[in-house]
Design a protein around this motif. Sequence first.
Motif, mmCIF file in Angstrom:
data_model
loop_
_atom_site.group_PDB
_atom_site.id
_atom_site.type_symbol
_atom_site.label_atom_id
_atom_site.label_comp_id
_atom_site.label_asym_id
_atom_site.label_seq_id
_atom_site.Cartn_x
_atom_site.Cartn_y
_atom_site.Cartn_z
ATOM 1 N N VAL A 191 -9.463 5.116 -9.381
ATOM 2 C CA VAL A 191 -9.311 4.238 -8.216
ATOM 3 C C VAL A 191 -10.651 3.592 -7.862
ATOM 4 N N ASP A 192 -11.737 4.346 -7.956
ATOM 5 C CA ASP A 192 -13.062 3.782 -7.697
ATOM 6 C C ASP A 192 -13.384 2.660 -8.684
ATOM 7 N N ALA A 239 -11.433 -0.365 -7.681
ATOM 8 C CA ALA A 239 -11.953 -0.978 -6.461
ATOM 9 C C ALA A 239 -13.199 -1.804 -6.741
ATOM 10 N N THR A 256 -2.455 -3.766 2.749
ATOM 11 C CA THR A 256 -2.461 -2.551 1.931
ATOM 12 C C THR A 256 -1.875 -1.394 2.714
ATOM 13 N N LYS A 274 -9.893 2.139 0.427
ATOM 14 C CA LYS A 274 -10.834 1.262 -0.261
ATOM 15 C C LYS A 274 -10.360 -0.188 -0.279
ATOM 16 N N PHE A 275 -9.079 -0.409 -0.531
ATOM 17 C CA PHE A 275 -8.604 -1.770 -0.770
ATOM 18 C C PHE A 275 -8.294 -2.554 0.505
ATOM 19 N N GLY A 335 -7.096 5.235 -2.056
ATOM 20 C CA GLY A 335 -6.918 3.882 -2.567
ATOM 21 C C GLY A 335 -6.688 2.883 -1.440
ATOM 22 N N TYR A 337 -10.586 -5.469 1.526
ATOM 23 C CA TYR A 337 -10.631 -6.715 0.766
ATOM 24 C C TYR A 337 -9.802 -7.821 1.406
#
Length: 293
Positions: A257-258, A261, A167, A159-160, A156, A163
Amino acid sequence: MKASRQKLRSSALLSRIRASLAALRKSERAVAEFVLAHPDQVLQLPIADLATRAGVSQPTVARFAGALGFSGYREFKLRLAQSLASGVPFIHQDVGPDDKLERVSAKVFDRTIGSLLDVRNHLDSGELARAVAMLTRARRIDFYGIGNSGIVALDGQHKFFRYGVPTASYLDPHAMAVAATVLGRGDVVVAISATGRTTDMLATAAIAIDSGAQLIAITASGSPLARLASVSLAADVPEDPDVYTPMISRIAHLAIVDVLAVAVALAMGPPLLSRLERGKQILREKRVQSSES
């Protein structure tokens, strides 16, 4: 261990009951086991008949329904009927020590695919929308996971962070608890737990909430962690007693989670696209280019 092949009815509620077995009292577990073995029969049984067949009292049946979060036996039967109607059949196969490699591969894939389909079909779209809104507005996003769930927390965070939102991921219970104390309003914690009953996770979630953060839980529905959370994304995946296969819940959690995202990226809109494309370009530059023949 002898391999077995058994066709089961998959539904969100039956998965939820299987996941709750360890937390139920012994008498309530007797009701749960009867329901799991004979779900279609239960739809036709008055509470007195179910109590008799499960070998318990009528109040025990009522407590069983209450333990799952229902107002009573009537609501439980209604939800069971709805859940069975929308469920999908799947083949459950235990891996045996004498299985050939191709059978092991097929069994593990079949079990995983069946579980993913079940979670997909019963993911609450309203809760998902609320989670996406929280994450899109978040000042900071922390992912918490202990043990097996730590893998999902790391994913997670990976991925985040692209952005542009601060995180972090925490896997150690002590570091997690300390990190929760410095959170505040506008911060969001995504807590991942297969059972939703890990004491360290529950304590840390309470600290985060007390600090002012919002809590999104990816966990079993009706669990203590789900009840603590502002938003709960249910992944009711019963862990099979088959000792050979890994925990399937982590794959369902990774898929959720995908979804988060992708949905958050879409919600952030065009301003995010240039950042994501720049990141992809940097990665492409780090690869050895393929030669054309």
